[in-house]
Design a protein around this motif. Structure first.
Motif, PDB file in Angstrom:
ATOM      1  N   ASN A 285      14.359 -14.116 -33.051  1.00  0.00           N
ATOM      2  CA  ASN A 285      14.360 -13.134 -34.125  1.00  0.00           C
ATOM      3  C   ASN A 285      14.041 -11.761 -33.562  1.00  0.00           C
ATOM      4  OD1 ASN A 285      14.470 -12.117 -36.740  1.00  0.00           O
ATOM      5  ND2 ASN A 285      13.270 -13.808 -37.571  1.00  0.00           N
TER       6      ASN A 285
ATOM      7  N   GLY B  61      12.109  -8.286 -34.885  1.00  0.00           N
ATOM      8  CA  GLY B  61      11.385  -7.593 -35.957  1.00  0.00           C
ATOM      9  C   GLY B  61      11.317  -6.121 -35.649  1.00  0.00           C
ATOM     10  N   THR B  62      10.416  -5.428 -36.281  1.00  0.00           N
ATOM     11  CA  THR B  62      10.287  -3.986 -36.088  1.00  0.00           C
ATOM     12  C   THR B  62       9.720  -3.668 -34.718  1.00  0.00           C
ATOM     13  OG1 THR B  62       9.486  -4.083 -38.335  1.00  0.00           O
ATOM     14  CG2 THR B  62       9.464  -1.933 -37.284  1.00  0.00           C
ATOM     15  N   TYR B  63       8.797  -4.493 -34.287  1.00  0.00           N
ATOM     16  CA  TYR B  63       8.047  -4.134 -33.085  1.00  0.00           C
ATOM     17  C   TYR B  63       8.452  -4.906 -31.852  1.00  0.00           C
ATOM     18  CZ  TYR B  63       5.343  -1.721 -36.506  1.00  0.00           C
ATOM     19  OH  TYR B  63       4.983  -0.879 -37.511  1.00  0.00           O
ATOM     20  N   GLY B  64       9.299  -5.881 -31.978  1.00  0.00           N
ATOM     21  CA  GLY B  64       9.677  -6.606 -30.776  1.00  0.00           C
ATOM     22  C   GLY B  64      10.665  -7.711 -31.033  1.00  0.00           C
TER      23      GLY B  64
ATOM     24  N   LYS C 296       7.351 -12.748 -26.957  1.00  0.00           N
ATOM     25  CA  LYS C 296       7.643 -11.575 -27.791  1.00  0.00           C
ATOM     26  C   LYS C 296       7.706 -10.341 -26.917  1.00  0.00           C
ATOM     27  CE  LYS C 296       6.134  -8.965 -31.819  1.00  0.00           C
ATOM     28  NZ  LYS C 296       5.322  -8.937 -33.017  1.00  0.00           N
TER      29      LYS C 296
ATOM     30  N   GLU D 210       2.316 -19.751 -28.479  1.00  0.00           N
ATOM     31  CA  GLU D 210       2.760 -21.110 -28.775  1.00  0.00           C
ATOM     32  C   GLU D 210       4.024 -20.999 -29.634  1.00  0.00           C
ATOM     33  OE1 GLU D 210       0.428 -23.423 -31.721  1.00  0.00           O
ATOM     34  OE2 GLU D 210      -0.689 -21.569 -32.054  1.00  0.00           O
TER      35      GLU D 210
ATOM     36  N   MET E 233       6.531 -21.978 -32.552  1.00  0.00           N
ATOM     37  CA  MET E 233       6.525 -22.634 -33.864  1.00  0.00           C
ATOM     38  C   MET E 233       7.976 -22.746 -34.334  1.00  0.00           C
ATOM     39  SD  MET E 233       3.250 -23.077 -34.790  1.00  0.00           S
ATOM     40  CE  MET E 233       3.087 -23.060 -36.570  1.00  0.00           C
TER      41      MET E 233
ATOM     42  N   ASP F 102       9.709 -20.171 -39.679  1.00  0.00           N
ATOM     43  CA  ASP F 102       8.842 -19.278 -40.455  1.00  0.00           C
ATOM     44  C   ASP F 102       9.097 -19.559 -41.931  1.00  0.00           C
ATOM     45  OD1 ASP F 102      10.839 -17.361 -41.541  1.00  0.00           O
ATOM     46  OD2 ASP F 102      11.064 -16.760 -39.456  1.00  0.00           O
TER      47      ASP F 102
ATOM     48  N   LYS G 202       3.260 -11.546 -45.058  1.00  0.00           N
ATOM     49  CA  LYS G 202       4.506 -11.779 -45.802  1.00  0.00           C
ATOM     50  C   LYS G 202       5.074 -13.094 -45.292  1.00  0.00           C
ATOM     51  CE  LYS G 202       6.831  -8.863 -42.437  1.00  0.00           C
ATOM     52  NZ  LYS G 202       7.635  -7.705 -42.147  1.00  0.00           N
TER      53      LYS G 202
ATOM     54  N   SER H  82       7.701 -13.969 -43.713  1.00  0.00           N
ATOM     55  CA  SER H  82       8.271 -14.071 -42.361  1.00  0.00           C
ATOM     56  C   SER H  82       7.187 -14.028 -41.289  1.00  0.00           C
ATOM     57  CB  SER H  82       9.294 -12.963 -42.117  1.00  0.00           C
ATOM     58  OG  SER H  82       8.677 -11.710 -42.252  1.00  0.00           O
ATOM     59  N   ASN H  83       5.966 -13.695 -41.675  1.00  0.00           N
ATOM     60  CA  ASN H  83       4.852 -13.697 -40.719  1.00  0.00           C
ATOM     61  C   ASN H  83       4.013 -14.963 -40.802  1.00  0.00           C
ATOM     62  OD1 ASN H  83       5.507 -11.295 -39.630  1.00  0.00           O
ATOM     63  ND2 ASN H  83       4.151 -10.087 -40.914  1.00  0.00           N
TER      64      ASN H  83
ATOM     65  N   ASP I 238       2.253 -11.953 -36.069  1.00  0.00           N
ATOM     66  CA  ASP I 238       2.595 -10.545 -36.224  1.00  0.00           C
ATOM     67  C   ASP I 238       1.407  -9.672 -36.596  1.00  0.00           C
ATOM     68  OD1 ASP I 238       3.776  -8.161 -36.274  1.00  0.00           O
ATOM     69  OD2 ASP I 238       4.994  -8.508 -38.047  1.00  0.00           O
TER      70      ASP I 238
ATOM     71  N   ARG J  14      17.190 -16.685 -35.640  1.00  0.00           N
ATOM     72  CA  ARG J  14      16.818 -16.734 -37.050  1.00  0.00           C
ATOM     73  C   ARG J  14      17.358 -15.555 -37.847  1.00  0.00           C
ATOM     74  NH1 ARG J  14      10.610 -18.677 -36.220  1.00  0.00           N
ATOM     75  NH2 ARG J  14      11.228 -20.494 -35.043  1.00  0.00           N
TER      76      ARG J  14
ATOM     77  N   ARG K 259      10.487  -2.060 -45.928  1.00  0.00           N
ATOM     78  CA  ARG K 259       9.707  -1.959 -44.705  1.00  0.00           C
ATOM     79  C   ARG K 259       9.246  -0.516 -44.527  1.00  0.00           C
ATOM     80  NH1 ARG K 259       9.496  -4.962 -41.019  1.00  0.00           N
ATOM     81  NH2 ARG K 259      11.535  -5.934 -41.093  1.00  0.00           N
TER      82      ARG K 259
HETATM   83  N1  ATP Z   1       5.151 -17.879 -31.970  1.00  0.00           N
HETATM   84  C1  ATP Z   1       6.343 -17.893 -32.564  1.00  0.00           C
HETATM   85  N2  ATP Z   1       7.081 -19.011 -32.573  1.00  0.00           N
HETATM   86  C2  ATP Z   1       8.295 -19.021 -33.165  1.00  0.00           C
HETATM   87  N3  ATP Z   1       8.851 -17.977 -33.787  1.00  0.00           N
HETATM   88  C3  ATP Z   1       8.160 -16.825 -33.824  1.00  0.00           C
HETATM   89  C4  ATP Z   1       6.871 -16.716 -33.218  1.00  0.00           C
HETATM   90  N4  ATP Z   1       6.418 -15.457 -33.425  1.00  0.00           N
HETATM   91  C5  ATP Z   1       7.369 -14.826 -34.131  1.00  0.00           C
HETATM   92  N5  ATP Z   1       8.423 -15.627 -34.369  1.00  0.00           N
HETATM   93  C6  ATP Z   1       9.657 -15.285 -35.110  1.00  0.00           C
HETATM   94  O1  ATP Z   1       9.986 -13.940 -34.899  1.00  0.00           O
HETATM   95  C7  ATP Z   1       9.945 -13.219 -36.145  1.00  0.00           C
HETATM   96  C8  ATP Z   1       9.432 -11.818 -35.895  1.00  0.00           C
HETATM   97  O2  ATP Z   1       8.145 -11.893 -35.307  1.00  0.00           O
HETATM   98  P1  ATP Z   1       7.038 -10.848 -35.597  1.00  0.00           P
HETATM   99  O3  ATP Z   1       6.850 -10.791 -37.086  1.00  0.00           O
HETATM  100  O4  ATP Z   1       5.871 -11.159 -34.746  1.00  0.00           O
HETATM  101  O5  ATP Z   1       7.746  -9.530 -35.067  1.00  0.00           O
HETATM  102  P2  ATP Z   1       7.662  -8.049 -35.586  1.00  0.00           P
HETATM  103  O6  ATP Z   1       8.548  -7.240 -34.716  1.00  0.00           O
HETATM  104  O7  ATP Z   1       6.263  -7.592 -35.622  1.00  0.00           O
HETATM  105  O8  ATP Z   1       8.299  -8.222 -36.996  1.00  0.00           O
HETATM  106  P3  ATP Z   1       8.090  -7.555 -38.390  1.00  0.00           P
HETATM  107  O9  ATP Z   1       9.436  -7.021 -38.685  1.00  0.00           O
HETATM  108  O10 ATP Z   1       7.762  -8.745 -39.246  1.00  0.00           O
HETATM  109  O11 ATP Z   1       7.004  -6.563 -38.330  1.00  0.00           O
HETATM  110  C9  ATP Z   1       9.088 -14.063 -37.084  1.00  0.00           C
HETATM  111  O12 ATP Z   1       9.463 -13.854 -38.442  1.00  0.00           O
HETATM  112  C10 ATP Z   1       9.451 -15.465 -36.613  1.00  0.00           C
HETATM  113  O13 ATP Z   1      10.704 -15.875 -37.175  1.00  0.00           O
END
Ligand code: ATP
Length: 355
Positions: free
Chosen positions: A18, A20-23, A40, A90, A92, A95, A137, A139-140, A153, A324, A351
């Motif tokens: 996936n 997200g905004t930060y990575g 990540k 780890e 998972m 989500d 939320k 997705s977190n 997250d 995802r 967002r």
């Molecule tokens: N440890 C993990 N195991 C499996 N999937 C993960 C894990 N961490 C994150 N993900 C997947 O990656 C997605 C984005 O992760 P995360 O929310 O940490 O990133 P973000 O860039 O901070 O996103 P956001 O847009 O929610 O701020 C999660 O919604 C999930 O689907």
């Protein structure tokens, strides 16, 4: 801080999970141990020099936390040119957002209780360790096929101390965002996470976001239409909030209508105790809002149906090799939420990006 970190080359990247905004998050294999992990990648472009502060903050917080409801960050590794960093977490399987998109029915009461208890345990642990999540939320919330739920997250998490210092108010994803933030409160605290927990509780039981606004005003109006427009009686100090100067129509309280005691049409139902907890999570006055510790002791969790054991929670097919983001795009419902998003003309209105 990064001295002595292993290189990302010690991991074989299997697929992107996936973005997200930060990575970007990858599924990867530790070449040494064969262990499957989530990697990540920390986005760099937003920071002119050095590593992005949000990520360093997230890493520091995550490395210091240890709880079954918090995703385990195993280590930090560096990119081959030392210009990027990755968190090794780890892995998972799912989500909650993705899982709910594939479910035909919402979670049952006993399943929702099992997930809510784990969510509240995680939030309680964070708050006891002086950490606000601030971006709870669906997705977190990560799920595995053993019925475990874990918070991830922490890009927006902040350690806080007493007395409270003002933080930037634009931090929580709009649909789950507490009214004090939407109304521009300069100071806020752990109560903002409990509001998000209330929104998640309702969503578990209906499969639909409780309040889905495309901008702050719409978001507030959605909240007011369901919970009634606040006033000085329900929320002392409300009038002094910057956003409360705007004119809002007077709406009555209608949450019970969304969750009747009994239903013949398949509408999700909620007992008096369940509605009481939801009301306490969605209390306007942050000072009056229930804490995670109190919520864990709420009678809803000890009345029938009891929380389902993790062993009997539904499982979902693994989608190890799938991104995802793609899956979620395919599974999206053509529903009012979608219409709301279309109306927002290409922005990502729910967002709020940090400057
Ligand atoms: N440890 C993990 N195991 C499996 N999937 C993960 C894990 N961490 C994150 N993900 C997947 O990656 C997605 C984005 O992760 P995360 O929310 O940490 O990133 P973000 O860039 O901070 O996103 P956001 O847009 O929610 O701020 C999660 O919604 C999930 O689907």
């Amino acid at each position: 801080m990064l001295q002595g970190c292993r290189s990302v080359d010690e991991f074989e990247r299997l697929n992107k999970i996936n973005e997200g905004t930060y990575g970007v998050v990858y599924r990867a294999r530790d070449k040494k141990t064969g262990e499957i992990v989530a990697l990540k990648k920390v986005k760099m472009e937003k920071e002119k020099e050095g590593f992005p502060m949000t990520s360093l903050r997230e890493i520091n917080i995550l490395l210091s936390l240890n709880h079954p409801s918090i995703v385990d960050v195993k280590e930090v590794v560096v990119g081959s040119r030392l210009d990027s960093i990755f968190m090794v977490m780890e892995y998972m399987e799912h989500d909650l957002k993705g899982v709910m998109e594939t479910m035909k029915q919402p979670y049952s009461q006993s399943e929702a209780k099992c997930l809510m208890l784990q969510l509240l345990e995680g939030v309680n642990y964070l708050h006891h360790n002086w950490v606000l999540h601030r971006d709870l939320k669906t997705s977190n919330l990560l799920l595995d096929n053993s019925g475990n739920l874990k918070l991830c997250d922490f890009g927006l998490a902040r350690q806080y101390g007493s007395p409270l210092k003002p933080y930037t108010p634009l931090v929580v994803t709009l649909w789950y965002r507490a009214p004090e933030l939407l109304l521009g409160a300069k100071e806020y605290s752990t109560a903002i996470d409990l509001w998000s927990v209330g929104c998640i509780m309702a969503e578990l039981l209906t499969k639909e976001p409780l309040f889905y606004g495309g901008d702050e005003k719409t978001q507030l109006n959605k909240i007011f239409k369901t919970l009634g427009t606040p006033d000085e009686k329900s929320w002392p100090g409300y009038k002094n909030l910057p956003g409360a100067k705007a004119a809002f129509a007077n709406h009555p309280y209608k949450l019970r209508e969304k969750f009747p005691r009994a239903s013949f049409s398949g509408q999700p139902t909620l007992s008096d105790a369940g509605l009481d907890l939801l009301n306490k999570l969605l209390t306007y006055d942050p000072e009056e809002r229930i804490t995670a510790e109190e919520a864990l002791r709420h009678p809803w969790f000890i009345e029938l149906p009891l929380p389902k054991s993790k062993d009997f929670m539904p499982t979902f097919p693994a989608h190890n090799n799938k991104d995802r983001t793609v899956r979620q795009r395919v599974m999206k419902n053509p529903d009012p939420v979608e219409e709301q998003l279309k109306a927002a003309k290409g922005r990502e209105p729910w967002r709020i990006r940090l400057a």
